[in-house]
Scaffold this motif. Structure first.
Motif, PDB file in Angstrom:
ATOM      1  N   THR A 219       0.834  -1.191   0.000  1.00 49.85           N
ATOM      2  CA  THR A 219       0.000   0.000   0.000  1.00 49.85           C
ATOM      3  C   THR A 219       0.875   1.249   0.000  1.00 49.85           C
ATOM      4  N   GLY A 220       0.228   2.403  -0.127  1.00 49.34           N
ATOM      5  CA  GLY A 220       0.985   3.649  -0.083  1.00 49.34           C
ATOM      6  C   GLY A 220       1.686   3.854   1.245  1.00 49.34           C
ATOM      7  N   ALA A 221       1.042   3.424   2.357  1.00 50.22           N
ATOM      8  CA  ALA A 221       1.680   3.558   3.663  1.00 50.22           C
ATOM      9  C   ALA A 221       2.926   2.696   3.764  1.00 50.22           C
ATOM     10  N   GLN A 222       2.871   1.501   3.196  1.00 54.01           N
ATOM     11  CA  GLN A 222       4.045   0.632   3.224  1.00 54.01           C
ATOM     12  C   GLN A 222       5.160   1.193   2.346  1.00 54.01           C
ATOM     13  N   LEU A 223       4.809   1.801   1.199  1.00 53.04           N
ATOM     14  CA  LEU A 223       5.834   2.391   0.348  1.00 53.04           C
ATOM     15  C   LEU A 223       6.479   3.589   1.024  1.00 53.04           C
ATOM     16  N   ARG A 224       5.677   4.350   1.755  1.00 58.17           N
ATOM     17  CA  ARG A 224       6.281   5.461   2.487  1.00 58.17           C
ATOM     18  C   ARG A 224       7.242   4.942   3.552  1.00 58.17           C
ATOM     19  N   TRP A 225       6.863   3.861   4.251  1.00 59.49           N
ATOM     20  CA  TRP A 225       7.773   3.248   5.226  1.00 59.49           C
ATOM     21  C   TRP A 225       9.070   2.827   4.538  1.00 59.49           C
TER      22      TRP A 225
ATOM     23  N   ARG B 295      12.744   4.412   5.356  1.00 59.78           N
ATOM     24  CA  ARG B 295      13.850   3.579   5.846  1.00 59.78           C
ATOM     25  C   ARG B 295      15.096   3.788   4.989  1.00 59.78           C
ATOM     26  N   GLN B 296      14.937   3.930   3.685  1.00 57.08           N
ATOM     27  CA  GLN B 296      16.096   4.154   2.828  1.00 57.08           C
ATOM     28  C   GLN B 296      16.753   5.500   3.130  1.00 57.08           C
ATOM     29  N   HIS B 297      15.949   6.499   3.484  1.00 56.33           N
ATOM     30  CA  HIS B 297      16.518   7.811   3.793  1.00 56.33           C
ATOM     31  C   HIS B 297      17.164   7.845   5.172  1.00 56.33           C
ATOM     32  N   THR B 298      16.544   7.168   6.155  1.00 56.01           N
ATOM     33  CA  THR B 298      16.963   7.303   7.552  1.00 56.01           C
ATOM     34  C   THR B 298      17.485   5.979   8.081  1.00 56.01           C
ATOM     35  N   LEU B 299      18.295   5.283   7.321  1.00 56.67           N
ATOM     36  CA  LEU B 299      18.815   3.984   7.740  1.00 56.67           C
ATOM     37  C   LEU B 299      19.591   4.121   9.047  1.00 56.67           C
ATOM     38  N   GLY B 300      19.224   3.292  10.029  1.00 59.30           N
ATOM     39  CA  GLY B 300      19.872   3.361  11.323  1.00 59.30           C
ATOM     40  C   GLY B 300      19.095   4.154  12.341  1.00 59.30           C
ATOM     41  N   VAL B 301      18.064   4.881  11.907  1.00 54.71           N
ATOM     42  CA  VAL B 301      17.252   5.683  12.816  1.00 54.71           C
ATOM     43  C   VAL B 301      15.814   5.195  12.829  1.00 54.71           C
ATOM     44  N   LEU B 302      15.219   5.012  11.674  1.00 53.45           N
ATOM     45  CA  LEU B 302      13.842   4.543  11.596  1.00 53.45           C
ATOM     46  C   LEU B 302      13.751   3.121  12.135  1.00 53.45           C
ATOM     47  N   ASP B 303      12.925   2.924  13.137  1.00 60.33           N
ATOM     48  CA  ASP B 303      12.829   1.618  13.791  1.00 60.33           C
ATOM     49  C   ASP B 303      11.370   1.353  14.131  1.00 60.33           C
ATOM     50  N   GLU B 304      10.541   1.201  13.116  1.00 63.80           N
ATOM     51  CA  GLU B 304       9.115   1.009  13.296  1.00 63.80           C
ATOM     52  C   GLU B 304       8.666  -0.241  12.551  1.00 63.80           C
ATOM     53  N   PRO B 305       7.605  -0.894  13.028  1.00 63.58           N
ATOM     54  CA  PRO B 305       7.096  -2.069  12.312  1.00 63.58           C
ATOM     55  C   PRO B 305       6.555  -1.690  10.943  1.00 63.58           C
TER      56      PRO B 305
ATOM     57  N   TYR C 167      -1.475  10.025  -2.411  1.00 68.10           N
ATOM     58  CA  TYR C 167      -1.038  11.173  -1.622  1.00 68.10           C
ATOM     59  C   TYR C 167       0.401  11.503  -1.984  1.00 68.10           C
ATOM     60  N   ARG C 168       0.796  12.721  -1.690  1.00 68.81           N
ATOM     61  CA  ARG C 168       2.137  13.195  -2.013  1.00 68.81           C
ATOM     62  C   ARG C 168       2.989  13.206  -0.756  1.00 68.81           C
ATOM     63  N   TRP C 169       4.257  12.988  -0.966  1.00 69.33           N
ATOM     64  CA  TRP C 169       5.200  12.973   0.147  1.00 69.33           C
ATOM     65  C   TRP C 169       6.485  13.645  -0.323  1.00 69.33           C
ATOM     66  N   ALA C 170       6.918  14.675   0.401  1.00 68.21           N
ATOM     67  CA  ALA C 170       8.122  15.415   0.024  1.00 68.21           C
ATOM     68  C   ALA C 170       8.939  15.711   1.271  1.00 68.21           C
ATOM     69  N   PRO C 171       9.742  14.752   1.746  1.00 63.19           N
ATOM     70  CA  PRO C 171      10.596  15.014   2.899  1.00 63.19           C
ATOM     71  C   PRO C 171      11.780  15.896   2.514  1.00 63.19           C
ATOM     72  N   ARG C 172      12.431  16.414   3.505  1.00 65.90           N
ATOM     73  CA  ARG C 172      13.629  17.218   3.285  1.00 65.90           C
ATOM     74  C   ARG C 172      14.827  16.435   3.797  1.00 65.90           C
TER      75      ARG C 172
ATOM     76  N   ILE D  26      14.283  15.455   7.614  1.00 66.70           N
ATOM     77  CA  ILE D  26      13.271  16.222   8.340  1.00 66.70           C
ATOM     78  C   ILE D  26      11.914  15.771   7.801  1.00 66.70           C
ATOM     79  N   ASP D  27      11.306  14.839   8.510  1.00 69.40           N
ATOM     80  CA  ASP D  27      10.024  14.270   8.117  1.00 69.40           C
ATOM     81  C   ASP D  27       9.385  13.695   9.372  1.00 69.40           C
ATOM     82  N   ASP D  28       8.319  14.322   9.860  1.00 69.83           N
ATOM     83  CA  ASP D  28       7.732  13.952  11.157  1.00 69.83           C
ATOM     84  C   ASP D  28       8.792  14.031  12.248  1.00 69.83           C
ATOM     85  N   GLY D  29       9.582  15.063  12.227  1.00 69.72           N
ATOM     86  CA  GLY D  29      10.680  15.204  13.170  1.00 69.72           C
ATOM     87  C   GLY D  29      12.012  15.099  12.448  1.00 69.72           C
TER      88      GLY D  29
END
Length: 422
Positions: free
Chosen positions: A175-181, A185-195, A209-214, A237-240
């Motif tokens: 789903t789109g939520a899984q693709l965003r996850w 993870r590819q952007h924040t490897l070593g920090v993102l730790d969510e199921p 939906y659109r997603w544009a992190p910094r 910089i994306d949700d913190g």
């Protein structure tokens, strides 16, 4: 050196498992490779058949990504009981509940395999305008827009590609939520730790939906004066704000067995890689690109390899025992047989890159050293070039097709028996 966010993380549009990126449209699947194919002959045959069927997708240049996620008990239960009526089979429901409780009580993770394929623009490539439009889309100069017409065309093309994926991989549309996850993870490897979010059917593909992190990249390691070490500081910089240190290591040489194939023991080694004390799991992912090699070039490579093996066998005469000569002669005969058995499998070029992440620079270097030692035991050689970390980071992120890494780090398959597993 700081790279602007638009080059690293541009605006993304997700519609089900369709991804409208600035570099084209990609379709994603979560796949299940054959599990432990070296365990028995049946698994070996299944993996070989899947490898053969997988070559049918090569004109579309598929890419594989391996991630690991925290064990979500509900995810395990949903995955087990998805296509079963648990009301009719109460015993099977109890088995699913037992595996759910087992996942809740254990800390290890399980690997998740992603497959994505670039979908070519739905235009005739035989015309001059169609060919020019396709080249502009691949270069990222023209971004396809998600209109009602293009969504219907790309959705139909995605279904045709899905029908060609080997059934043994059991593809599931994320789903789109899984693709965003996945992208986070590819952007924040070593920090993102969510199921990983729960799998759901995404046949509608109408809600996007659109997603544009910094994302900011700073390359270089200044912790040791006078020593140039590969390191990349990534600030997302994306949700913190998340800050991590990453190292990209490309495979330069595989053992004589050939190219790594998902599902071999190699993936379990990477998924269960811990630090020296055995307490913290290292953040290591891999990405792999598959490209098609012209048959004429493949035949020239195989002919050269056959001459080298034949010449080596000739040099061994009179210097080796009879048993060693018999082994060399058998290997030579097997290689000659494989050259004529499966001609399609000579056309595959793989590029494999490992990603290591950690909260601090020193932990990232320690994790890379641990990974390098583990890969050396498997006779896999890697290189993490200093000054090229940003290039590797950009070329291996999802939704982009960068052929620059293929010229620098490429591993060629030969035939089934020589390119199946490590």
């Amino acid at each position: 050196m700081i790279v602007s966010s638009k080059k690293v993380a541009p605006l993304q549009d997700f519609y089900g498992n369709l991804h409208f990126s600035p570099s084209g449209v990609f379709a994603y699947w979560i796949v299940t490779p054959p599990d432990k194919p070296l365990a028995n002959a049946r698994g070996l045959a299944a993996a070989a058949a899947a490898h053969r069927a997988f070559t049918d997708l090569l004109p579309l240049r598929p890419a594989l990504e391996g991630t690991s996620v925290l064990k979500s008990p509900r995810f395990i239960y949903e995955q087990q009981s998805r296509y079963a009526d648990t009301r009719r089979f109460p015993v099977f429901e109890q088995i699913c509940r037992g595996r759910e409780r087992e996942a809740a009580a254990t800390a290890p993770r399980y690997p998740v395999f992603w497959l994505y394929v670039r979908l070519e623009p739905p235009m005739s490539g035989l015309t001059v305008c169609g060919a020019a439009h396709r080249r502009l889309v691949r270069a990222g100069m023209v971004a396809p827009r998600a209109t009602e017409q293009t969504l219907a065309e790309y959705w139909e093309l995605m279904q045709s590609v899905e029908a060609r994926i080997p059934a043994v991989f059991a593809p599931v549309r994320p789903t789109g939520a899984q693709l965003r996850w996945f992208h986070r993870r590819q952007h924040t490897l070593g920090v993102l730790d969510e199921p990983l979010p729960l799998p759901e059917d995404s046949d509608a593909a109408l809600v996007g939906y659109r997603w544009a992190p910094r994302v900011e990249l700073v390359e270089g390691d200044r912790s040791v004066a006078g020593v140039s070490r590969p390191l990349l500081k990534v600030t997302s910089i994306d949700d913190g704000t998340r800050e991590t240190y990453q190292i990209r290591a490309a495979v330069t040489s595989f053992p004589a067995g050939g190219i790594y194939f998902p599902g071999s023991n190699f993936t379990s080694v990477i998924s269960d890689l811990y630090d020296e004390l055995g307490q913290t799991r290292l953040q290591v992912d891999w990405s792999q690109r598959a490209h098609q090699l012209p048959l004429s070039r493949a035949n020239r490579r195989n002919a050269a390899g056959f001459r080298k093996i034949n010449e080596q066998y000739g040099q061994q005469v009179g210097r080796r025992s009879t048993a060693q000569l018999d082994e060399s002669e058998a290997a030579l005969a097997d290689f000659e047989y494989e050259l004529s058995a499966n001609p399609r499998e000579a056309e595959v070029v793989f590029t494999t890159v490992f990603s290591i992440g950690a909260p601090t620079a020193e932990e990232a270097h320690q994790a890379y050293g641990r990974l390098r030692e583990t890969l050396e035991e498997l006779r896999v050689e890697t290189a993490a070039p200093a000054g090229q970390q940003i290039r590797l980071y950009q070329s291996t992120r999802p939704g982009v097709e960068d052929l620059s890494i293929q010229s620098s780090f490429a591993q060629y398959t030969t035939r089934t028996g020589w390119s199946r597993f490590i």
